[in-house]
Enzyme design. Structure first.
Site, PDB file in Angstrom:
ATOM      1  N   PRO A   2      36.337  46.903  31.387  1.00  0.00           N
ATOM      2  CA  PRO A   2      37.685  47.421  31.147  1.00  0.00           C
ATOM      3  C   PRO A   2      37.986  48.676  31.970  1.00  0.00           C
ATOM      4  CG  PRO A   2      36.446  47.147  29.093  1.00  0.00           C
ATOM      5  CD  PRO A   2      35.482  47.016  30.213  1.00  0.00           C
ATOM      6  N   GLU A   3      38.992  48.573  32.807  1.00  0.00           N
ATOM      7  CA  GLU A   3      39.507  49.715  33.558  1.00  0.00           C
ATOM      8  C   GLU A   3      40.928  49.969  33.051  1.00  0.00           C
ATOM      9  OE1 GLU A   3      38.760  49.154  37.788  1.00  0.00           O
ATOM     10  OE2 GLU A   3      37.099  47.822  37.334  1.00  0.00           O
ATOM     11  N   ARG A 111      26.870  45.238  24.827  1.00  0.00           N
ATOM     12  CA  ARG A 111      25.852  46.139  25.362  1.00  0.00           C
ATOM     13  C   ARG A 111      25.837  47.514  24.708  1.00  0.00           C
ATOM     14  NH1 ARG A 111      26.415  45.139  31.605  1.00  0.00           N
ATOM     15  NH2 ARG A 111      24.769  46.655  31.718  1.00  0.00           N
TER      16      ARG A 111
END
Length: 273
Positions: A2-3, A111
DNA sequence: ACTAGCCCCTGGGAGC
DNA sequence: TGCTCCCAGGGGCTAG
């Protein structure tokens, strides 16, 4: 990963679903996701709060709560938010918020790199991760003169400089590669040696690509989905990211992959000077 | 004050 | 088929 466009997409979708809802309870099976305060205090302080609005700063998502509290979320690599009447638990769901109106909101993160903070509104101006951020690239404060001066002072490679959130907020590995391709600039060029015209091009392309990516609701490359469980569509627009060995859409030459600052970096050796 | 490198994590792909 | 190894990478932290 996600940016800015993905976080903006999440913000818009979550806003529609949770604005005005009260947080009735919160449970966690991995309390480390909450960076601060300790989960017990986090829980005590967030129960009973109403989600008044959401905003975004760089890649940070801010939930504005009543009682002068803000819950801040950074998704890092694999974080995402879900909203559903009933959350089906799995080992990647680390936080479940019961909301008023029979909805639940969950934070999932394969993660576990993502982090959440709960702060007082008055602490926001002292909140270092956000305090350090450079300008919002789509806002009026993103100004070419300042951008150009920051580049002129920086001898690092342009790829590294654009990834630096203090230069401009919100770009990550995918969009930096796309921006440099579209600008015709090689990722290895030292920032301080770029010509004015190249810097201007990069400045404008950053805005153009991010705005377009938001229109497409972001890029689904690995684990990104909107809170509705849908992926974004911008991956169909990617020209170089993840395209090693593919043909350059412009010159039909081969897209190369190198490693810059530990990041996979994709570019066209013919089109990017 | 700066930078380089380590660390957090797990799924998935490559190699055998 | 199944095992091991290694890579993906944002950003905080530490050492130099």
């Amino acid at each position: 990963m996600p940016e800015l466009p993905e976080v903006e997409t999440v913000k818009r979708a979550l806003s529609r679903k949770v604005t005005g809802k009260n947080i009735l309870n919160v449970e966690s099976n991995f309390v480390k996701i909450v960076a601060s305060p300790d989960f017990k205090i986090f829980k005590k302080n967030i129960i009973g709060k109403k989600i008044e609005s959401l905003s975004r700063r760089g890649k940070f998502l801010l939930f504005h709560l009543n009682g002068n509290k803000i819950m801040i979320s950074h998704l890092r690599m694999t974080g995402h938010w879900l909203v559903a009447p009933k959350i089906v638990k799995n080992k990647f769901i680390h936080l479940i918020f019961q909301l008023s109106g029979g909805q639940a909101m969950a934070y999932s993160d394969i993660r576990k790199f993502g982090r959440i903070w709960l702060i007082d509104t008055k602490e926001l101006e002292k909140f270092k991760p956000i305090l350090k951020l450079g300008p919002e690239p789509l806002g009026t404060e993103f100004n070419f003169e300042e951008f150009s001066q920051k580049l002129a002072k920086n001898r690092s490679r342009i790829k590294v400089v654009l990834l630096n959130q203090q230069v401009v907020a919100g770009l990550g590995n995918i969009y930096v590669d796309e921006v440099l391709y579209e600008s015709g600039v090689r990722p290895l060029r030292p920032a301080n040696r770029l010509k004015m015209a190249e810097k201007k091009q990069i400045f404008e392309v950053i805005r153009k690509i991010l705005a377009k990516a938001i229109k497409f609701r972001g890029t689904t490359v690995v684990n990104f989905t909107t809170p509705e469980g849908k992926g974004g569509d911008f991956q169909k627009q990617l020209k170089v990211y993840g395209k090693k060995g593919h043909k350059c859409p412009r010159c039909k030459g081969e897209i190369k992959r190198i490693v810059v600052a530990g990041r996979g970096t994709h570019y066209c050796p013919k089109c990017q000077k």
